[in-house]
Design a protein around this motif. Structure first.
Motif, short mmCIF file in Angstrom:
data_model
loop_
_atom_site.label_atom_id
_atom_site.label_comp_id
_atom_site.label_asym_id
_atom_site.label_seq_id
_atom_site.Cartn_x
_atom_site.Cartn_y
_atom_site.Cartn_z
N ASP A 1 0.83 -1.21 0.00
CA ASP A 1 0.00 0.00 0.00
C ASP A 1 0.86 1.26 0.00
OD1 ASP A 1 -2.22 -1.61 0.04
OD2 ASP A 1 -2.45 -1.51 2.22
N ALA A 2 1.96 1.22 0.74
CA ALA A 2 2.83 2.39 0.80
C ALA A 2 3.46 2.68 -0.55
CB ALA A 2 3.90 2.18 1.86
N VAL A 3 3.93 1.65 -1.24
CA VAL A 3 4.56 1.84 -2.55
C VAL A 3 3.54 2.36 -3.56
CG1 VAL A 3 5.70 0.67 -4.47
CG2 VAL A 3 6.38 0.16 -2.13
N ARG A 4 2.32 1.79 -3.54
CA ARG A 4 1.30 2.24 -4.49
C ARG A 4 0.88 3.69 -4.22
NH1 ARG A 4 -3.39 0.46 -4.34
NH2 ARG A 4 -3.89 0.82 -6.53
N GLU A 5 0.74 4.07 -2.93
CA GLU A 5 0.36 5.43 -2.60
C GLU A 5 1.47 6.41 -2.96
OE1 GLU A 5 -2.25 8.37 -1.30
OE2 GLU A 5 -2.61 6.22 -1.60
N TRP A 6 2.70 6.04 -2.69
CA TRP A 6 3.84 6.91 -3.03
C TRP A 6 3.97 7.07 -4.54
CZ3 TRP A 6 8.62 5.61 -5.38
CH2 TRP A 6 9.62 6.61 -5.30
N TYR A 7 3.82 5.96 -5.25
CA TYR A 7 3.90 6.02 -6.72
C TYR A 7 2.74 6.84 -7.29
CZ TYR A 7 4.76 4.36 -11.49
OH TYR A 7 5.06 4.29 -12.82
N SER A 8 1.54 6.66 -6.73
CA SER A 8 0.38 7.41 -7.21
C SER A 8 0.55 8.91 -6.97
CB SER A 8 -0.88 6.90 -6.51
OG SER A 8 -2.00 7.67 -6.87
N PHE A 9 1.18 9.29 -5.86
CA PHE A 9 1.41 10.71 -5.57
C PHE A 9 2.27 11.35 -6.66
CE2 PHE A 9 4.26 13.85 -3.57
CZ PHE A 9 3.33 14.83 -3.24
N HIS A 10 3.35 10.68 -7.03
CA HIS A 10 4.22 11.24 -8.08
C HIS A 10 3.56 11.12 -9.45
CE1 HIS A 10 7.61 11.90 -5.40
NE2 HIS A 10 7.44 10.69 -4.90
N TYR A 11 2.76 10.09 -9.65
CA TYR A 11 2.05 9.92 -10.92
C TYR A 11 1.06 11.07 -11.14
CZ TYR A 11 -1.24 7.78 -14.26
OH TYR A 11 -2.04 7.52 -15.33
N ILE A 12 0.37 11.51 -10.09
CA ILE A 12 -0.56 12.62 -10.20
C ILE A 12 0.18 13.90 -10.58
CG2 ILE A 12 -2.13 14.09 -8.88
CD1 ILE A 12 -2.93 11.63 -7.30
#
Length: 636
Positions: free
Chosen positions: A233-244
């Protein structure tokens, strides 16, 4: 001669008895006439007289007992206590009825209707976030940085496809800029207890004792620790933050249309008729990929006259992850949501996933809810009375209002808009190249939003009329083991389906009405004015056995009591004004003057002064007895 004069005076002062009675009778008649000429409305002279008249003539049961048994004080006391106790109990029941009436209760009316049903809108997403060509290089660089981060934290060597793209100077500058911002928001392991950052060069520490997350700071170096117990969950949330942030840097990224309907929807059929491009609209979701909405307002609305699987929507979809983003999407399949027309598809709220290699049959039942507004509930008709601007191009719903409320607070507090929600006027999406501390502001605001500090859940009220679809799903293997050969052969011939893992690459979805009936839940007032009067009448009859006229008698008693109180108070006030301030000592002259002025100071009452006339003795009684009579006369 003296005797004659006295006798004459006696005759002149003597009044016959009949004349006196006649004169008294005339005076009484005159007084009665004057009393008849008094005002139209007369009041009782005392409270006791009023109470006795009321108890003797009212139709309320038990009131006569208060005056007819006055010779027996014990009975009078008993009936007085009983009367007032009953009176109190009745008004206690009245209070309960009034409280129930002003609570505005409702009755739930359930109706089953049979009619041609309007088929709802159906949104289907690929669960495969698309790599736009405009941001492909930035995403590749983000994958490389994530690969190095996972290698440092978990010693995991992530295999990435080799990208062959020229390293121009502008691309190198964008890569350096992305690396700079990622280094400002790194992914770290943190201690479970106090969230202390993991020291460098500590390989002996057990990784299970640490949480993983990232730190977001503002301009004042005030940091917010976003930690997760699950590393995934942490990796997906961190990746999603930069993806946005990467998406926000591309102008009009939401308007990019790089979808390929035929490569996702292999077959589409509604009510035994083939679907075409006029029956769907397309939009892109940052997390769920390409989404297609069937039967929305842009096309002719479908209607279903019969229930059953053959009279609904049937889709064969491709679930293969083509050019996917593995760190953003970790599932395979499709996501489907059923919603009403003129309502946006919130895929993360009401959608559910469709498994590959499975035929999912979704049966629906339509349900309409109609609420009473005004004093009965705080529902809204169209959202015009809700203090939140609707940012969606759709009708009002509670979720539309809540998301609009969060976005408006985001623009006000953070100076930019969240990428997943519509953009307000004169605002721009958050991007850490322009808004360095927006991530810190967003997660702080999100915590306040979930705790309802922003008040969005109180401001956004339920609509008075809403349509919902109750869904139930059934699953079966598709295609079956005995039919998969010819099914995949037909798909390869018609749709150029040449996937190695055949079964995990396709799925089938059927959406249909379960039955022809649909349910309507309506509300009606449970306690109207007529019901209130009926209940009050029942209570009055129970405790006093009387009617409406008895109530009017009681109202008359109250009015008379108030009038008598006012009159007596007015007389007392007038009498206080007419009394002299001090009475000085009086002499004979003052006494005479006081006697002359006394009638003017007295109250204007009419007095009847009756003279008492004593009958004089007769002449015979004046004559002397015996022989002394002449002597007495001579002497006199």
């Amino acid at each position: 001669r003296g005797s004659g004069s006295r006798g004459g005076s006696v005759k002149a002062g003597k009044m016959p008895e009949g004349e006196k009675m006649r004169q008294s009778k005339q005076e009484e008649e005159q007084q009665q006439k004057e009393e008849k000429r008094e005002g139209l409305i007369e009041f009782y002279s005392s409270y006791q007289e009023l109470f006795q008249f009321f108890c003797s003539n009212t139709t309320i049961h038990g009131a006569i007992r208060l005056v007819c048994s006055k010779k027996n004080k014990m009975k009078t006391a008993f009936w007085s206590v009983l009367f007032f106790l009953t009176f109190g109990l009745m008004y206690w029941q009245f209070g309960i009825l009034y409280r129930e009436y002003f609570s505005y209760p409702v009755n739930l009316n359930l109706n089953l209707n049979s009619d041609r049903l309007t088929f709802p809108a159906v949104t289907l997403c690929t669960l495969n976030p698309y790599r736009y060509s405009a941001i492909r290089k930035q995403l590749d660089k983000l994958d490389e940085i994530t690969h190095q981060t996972l290698l440092d934290l978990y010693d995991y060597n992530m295999s990435l496809p080799q990208r062959d793209w020229p390293a121009s100077s502008s691309q190198r500058r964008s890569s350096r800029s992305l690396l700079h911002h990622i280094q400002r928001h790194p992914l770290r392991r943190q201690k479970r207890d106090n969230l202390v950052n993991l020291p460098e060069n500590s390989p002996s520490v057990d990784k299970n004792d640490w949480k993983i997350g990232f730190v977001l700071c503002n301009e004042n170096n005030d940091c917010f620790h976003q930690a997760y117990s699950s590393g995934v969950d942490a990796v997906r949330e961190w990746y999603s933050f930069h993806y946005i942030n990467i998406l926000a840097q591309v102008p009009d990224a939401k308007a990019l249309d790089e979808s390929d309907f035929e490569n996702f929807i292999y077959a589409c059929r509604f009510n035994e008729a083939t679907c075409d491009k006029a029956n769907y609209t397309h939009f892109h979701h940052p997390l769920y990929g390409n989404c297609y909405t069937f039967n929305d307002n842009s096309s002719s609305v479908w209607t279903s006259s019969m229930p059953g699987i053959n009279n609904g929507l049937s889709l064969v979809v491709r679930t293969e992850q083509n050019d996917f983003i593995p760190l953003l999407s970790t599932v395979t399949g499709a996501r489907v949501m059923v919603h009403d027309q003129n309502e946006p598809a919130f895929m993360d709220d009401g959608g559910f996933n469709v498994r590959p290699g499975i035929e999912t049959s979704i049966s629906m039942r339509k349900e309409i809810t109609e609420r009473l507004g005004g004093s009965y509930s705080d529902c809204t008709e169209d959202g015009s009375d809700v203090p939140v601007q609707n940012l969606y191009s759709s009708r009002y719903t509670e979720q539309v209002c809540i998301r609009s409320c969060f976005q408006l607070n985001m623009v006000e507090r953070c100076g930019c808009a969240y990428y997943f929600y519509p953009l307000p006027r004169r605002a721009e999406y958050c991007d850490y190249t322009k808004h360095k501390a927006w991530g810190y502001c967003y997660y702080k605001l999100l915590a306040e939003f979930k705790a309802d500090v922003l008040g969005c859940f109180h401001k956004c009220r339920k609509p008075c009329k809403m349509t919902e679809y109750q869904l139930s799903a059934g699953y079966s293997r598709w295609p079956s083991a005995v039919s998969e050969d010819w099914v995949f052969y037909m798909l390869s011939q018609q749709n150029k389906y040449n996937i190695t893992s055949k079964r995990n690459g396709v799925a089938k979805v059927n959406i249909f009405f379960k039955e022809w009936n649909y349910k309507t839940n309506g509300e009606s007032p449970a306690f109207t004015v007529v019901t209130l009067l009926s209940q009050l009448g029942n209570q009055w009859s129970l405790w006093f056995g009387s009617s409406v006229l008895s109530v009017m008698e009681l109202a008359e008693l109250v009015l008379d009591f108030i009038a008598i109180t006012f009159i007596l108070g007015f007389r007392w006030f007038r009498s206080r004004q007419k009394l002299p301030a001090a009475v000085p000592p009086m002499n004979s002259q003052d006494n005479a003057a006081f006697q002359d002025e006394a009638p003017a100071l007295r109250a204007p009452h009419r007095f009847t002064v009756e003279a008492v006339v004593t009958t004089l003795p007769s002449y015979n009684s004046l004559e002397p007895r015996g022989p002394s009579r002449d002597g007495e006369e001579g002497h006199e």
